[in-house]
Design a protein around this motif. Structure first.
Motif, PDB file in Angstrom:
ATOM      1  N   ASN A  26       0.821  -1.200   0.000  1.00  0.00           N
ATOM      2  CA  ASN A  26       0.000   0.000   0.000  1.00  0.00           C
ATOM      3  C   ASN A  26       0.862   1.260   0.000  1.00  0.00           C
ATOM      4  OD1 ASN A  26       0.993   0.194   2.608  1.00  0.00           O
ATOM      5  ND2 ASN A  26      -0.834  -0.661   3.542  1.00  0.00           N
ATOM      6  N   SER A  27       0.230   2.411   0.178  1.00  0.00           N
ATOM      7  CA  SER A  27       0.978   3.671   0.123  1.00  0.00           C
ATOM      8  C   SER A  27       2.033   3.749   1.219  1.00  0.00           C
ATOM      9  CB  SER A  27       0.027   4.857   0.200  1.00  0.00           C
ATOM     10  OG  SER A  27      -0.690   4.839   1.411  1.00  0.00           O
ATOM     11  N   ASP A  28       1.742   3.195   2.415  1.00  0.00           N
ATOM     12  CA  ASP A  28       2.748   3.200   3.487  1.00  0.00           C
ATOM     13  C   ASP A  28       3.965   2.362   3.101  1.00  0.00           C
ATOM     14  OD1 ASP A  28       1.397   4.874   5.310  1.00  0.00           O
ATOM     15  OD2 ASP A  28       0.177   3.199   6.012  1.00  0.00           O
ATOM     16  N   PHE A  29       3.719   1.202   2.503  1.00  0.00           N
ATOM     17  CA  PHE A  29       4.821   0.350   2.031  1.00  0.00           C
ATOM     18  C   PHE A  29       5.688   1.119   1.041  1.00  0.00           C
ATOM     19  CE2 PHE A  29       6.538  -2.371  -1.286  1.00  0.00           C
ATOM     20  CZ  PHE A  29       7.263  -3.309  -0.557  1.00  0.00           C
ATOM     21  N   TYR A  30       5.038   1.774   0.065  1.00  0.00           N
ATOM     22  CA  TYR A  30       5.794   2.492  -0.966  1.00  0.00           C
ATOM     23  C   TYR A  30       6.487   3.737  -0.420  1.00  0.00           C
ATOM     24  CZ  TYR A  30       4.204  -0.773  -4.434  1.00  0.00           C
ATOM     25  OH  TYR A  30       3.995  -1.930  -5.145  1.00  0.00           O
ATOM     26  N   LYS A  40      16.854   7.969   3.171  1.00  0.00           N
ATOM     27  CA  LYS A  40      16.161   8.724   4.213  1.00  0.00           C
ATOM     28  C   LYS A  40      15.416   7.753   5.137  1.00  0.00           C
ATOM     29  CE  LYS A  40      15.642  12.740   1.284  1.00  0.00           C
ATOM     30  NZ  LYS A  40      14.725  13.644   0.586  1.00  0.00           N
ATOM     31  N   TYR A  41      16.035   6.618   5.399  1.00  0.00           N
ATOM     32  CA  TYR A  41      15.382   5.567   6.179  1.00  0.00           C
ATOM     33  C   TYR A  41      15.010   6.021   7.582  1.00  0.00           C
ATOM     34  CZ  TYR A  41      20.041   4.826   8.152  1.00  0.00           C
ATOM     35  OH  TYR A  41      21.248   4.993   8.755  1.00  0.00           O
ATOM     36  N   LYS A  42      15.719   6.982   8.147  1.00  0.00           N
ATOM     37  CA  LYS A  42      15.398   7.462   9.494  1.00  0.00           C
ATOM     38  C   LYS A  42      14.081   8.241   9.523  1.00  0.00           C
ATOM     39  CE  LYS A  42      20.060   7.431  11.317  1.00  0.00           C
ATOM     40  NZ  LYS A  42      21.153   8.189  11.910  1.00  0.00           N
ATOM     41  N   GLU A  43      13.560   8.582   8.345  1.00  0.00           N
ATOM     42  CA  GLU A  43      12.284   9.298   8.254  1.00  0.00           C
ATOM     43  C   GLU A  43      11.095   8.350   8.125  1.00  0.00           C
ATOM     44  OE1 GLU A  43      12.499  12.179   5.098  1.00  0.00           O
ATOM     45  OE2 GLU A  43      14.375  13.006   5.863  1.00  0.00           O
ATOM     46  N   VAL A  44      11.345   7.048   8.012  1.00  0.00           N
ATOM     47  CA  VAL A  44      10.254   6.071   7.922  1.00  0.00           C
ATOM     48  C   VAL A  44       9.505   6.090   9.252  1.00  0.00           C
ATOM     49  CG1 VAL A  44       9.704   3.598   7.737  1.00  0.00           C
ATOM     50  CG2 VAL A  44      11.445   4.619   6.239  1.00  0.00           C
ATOM     51  N   ASP A  45       8.177   6.270   9.186  1.00  0.00           N
ATOM     52  CA  ASP A  45       7.401   6.303  10.425  1.00  0.00           C
ATOM     53  C   ASP A  45       6.917   4.904  10.802  1.00  0.00           C
ATOM     54  OD1 ASP A  45       4.927   5.732   9.109  1.00  0.00           O
ATOM     55  OD2 ASP A  45       4.519   7.869   8.831  1.00  0.00           O
ATOM     56  N   SER A  46       6.290   4.826  11.959  1.00  0.00           N
ATOM     57  CA  SER A  46       5.855   3.543  12.515  1.00  0.00           C
ATOM     58  C   SER A  46       4.898   2.797  11.585  1.00  0.00           C
ATOM     59  CB  SER A  46       5.191   3.788  13.872  1.00  0.00           C
ATOM     60  OG  SER A  46       4.618   2.620  14.364  1.00  0.00           O
ATOM     61  N   GLN A  47       3.929   3.494  11.028  1.00  0.00           N
ATOM     62  CA  GLN A  47       2.952   2.860  10.146  1.00  0.00           C
ATOM     63  C   GLN A  47       3.617   2.346   8.864  1.00  0.00           C
ATOM     64  OE1 GLN A  47      -0.172   2.237  11.175  1.00  0.00           O
ATOM     65  NE2 GLN A  47      -0.296   0.951   9.362  1.00  0.00           N
ATOM     66  N   GLU A  48       4.539   3.109   8.327  1.00  0.00           N
ATOM     67  CA  GLU A  48       5.262   2.689   7.116  1.00  0.00           C
ATOM     68  C   GLU A  48       6.105   1.447   7.411  1.00  0.00           C
ATOM     69  OE1 GLU A  48       5.568   7.226   5.344  1.00  0.00           O
ATOM     70  OE2 GLU A  48       7.269   6.365   6.414  1.00  0.00           O
ATOM     71  N   TYR A  49       6.770   1.444   8.576  1.00  0.00           N
ATOM     72  CA  TYR A  49       7.553   0.283   8.971  1.00  0.00           C
ATOM     73  C   TYR A  49       6.666  -0.948   9.108  1.00  0.00           C
ATOM     74  CZ  TYR A  49       9.897  -3.107  11.892  1.00  0.00           C
ATOM     75  OH  TYR A  49      10.390  -4.280  12.386  1.00  0.00           O
ATOM     76  N   LYS A  50       5.518  -0.798   9.769  1.00  0.00           N
ATOM     77  CA  LYS A  50       4.606  -1.933   9.958  1.00  0.00           C
ATOM     78  C   LYS A  50       4.130  -2.483   8.610  1.00  0.00           C
ATOM     79  CE  LYS A  50       3.017  -0.712  14.546  1.00  0.00           C
ATOM     80  NZ  LYS A  50       1.936  -0.149  15.346  1.00  0.00           N
TER      81      LYS A  50
END
Length: 177
Positions: A26-30, A40-50
């Motif tokens: 989904n959009s969070d994955f992308y 910019k991996y440190k900007e990945v939020d919790s929902q995107e990580y999940k």
């Protein structure tokens, strides 16, 4: 991120995208994918990580169920040993957002001593056995929903903590080979 690392990450993302359920990409994955590939991996939020974690675990389960044990093995290595495999970006996110859902919910931290013991048991015992790999896959598929319920129910949380504590006592005497 150098060209070789980017190609390796693209390969991992391709494996995940081609072997998971389409609704999990989904959009969070992308968003997570875009941030990781642009360093910019440190900007990945919790929902995107999940979203990334869930897609990764389903891809591992699907490849396993299709008989592609080599691919399933490498996806497991990526998920559980990302630091050892050189995927420090994912290791950073896993340390930040966790992965041992139920134990993290019960003990309040991915790095709680009890969670560390359980992760060591997973890595040194369960992951080396076929039935253990199946159990870990099952756990990571269903445990996020259970962990969510534990966050909201303190009595249930205490009961699960009691059971895990009893299991941990038996693991202490168990030699992790």
């Amino acid at each position: 991120m150098d060209k070789e690392r980017k190609e390796l990450w693209c390969f991992v993302f391709d494996l995940i995208e081609n072997n998971t359920d389409s609704n999990l990409c989904n959009s969070d994955f992308y968003q997570a994918k875009t941030k990781i590939l642009s360093d910019k991996y440190k900007e990945v939020d919790s929902q995107e990580y999940k979203s990334l974690w869930n897609a990764l675990k389903v891809a591992e389960i699907n490849t396993h169920n299709r008989g592609y044990e080599g691919i399933a093995y490498h996806l497991r290595r990526f998920a559980f040993h990302s630091d050892e495999e050189g995927f420090f970006e994912f290791a950073y996110l896993k340390d930040k957002y966790g992965g041992c859902y139920i134990a993290t919910a019960v003990y309040g931290s991915y790095n709680a001593p009890e969670v560390l013991v359980l992760r060591k048991f997973r890595d040194t015992y369960l992951e080396k056995r076929k039935w253990g790999q199946d159990f870990v896959s099952f756990y990571y598929k269903y445990s996020p929903k259970i962990a969510k319920k534990l966050e909201q129910k303190s009595l249930l949380n205490k009961a699960v903590k009691f059971l895990i504590d009893k299991m941990l006592l038996s693991f202490v005497g168990f030699k992790l080979k």
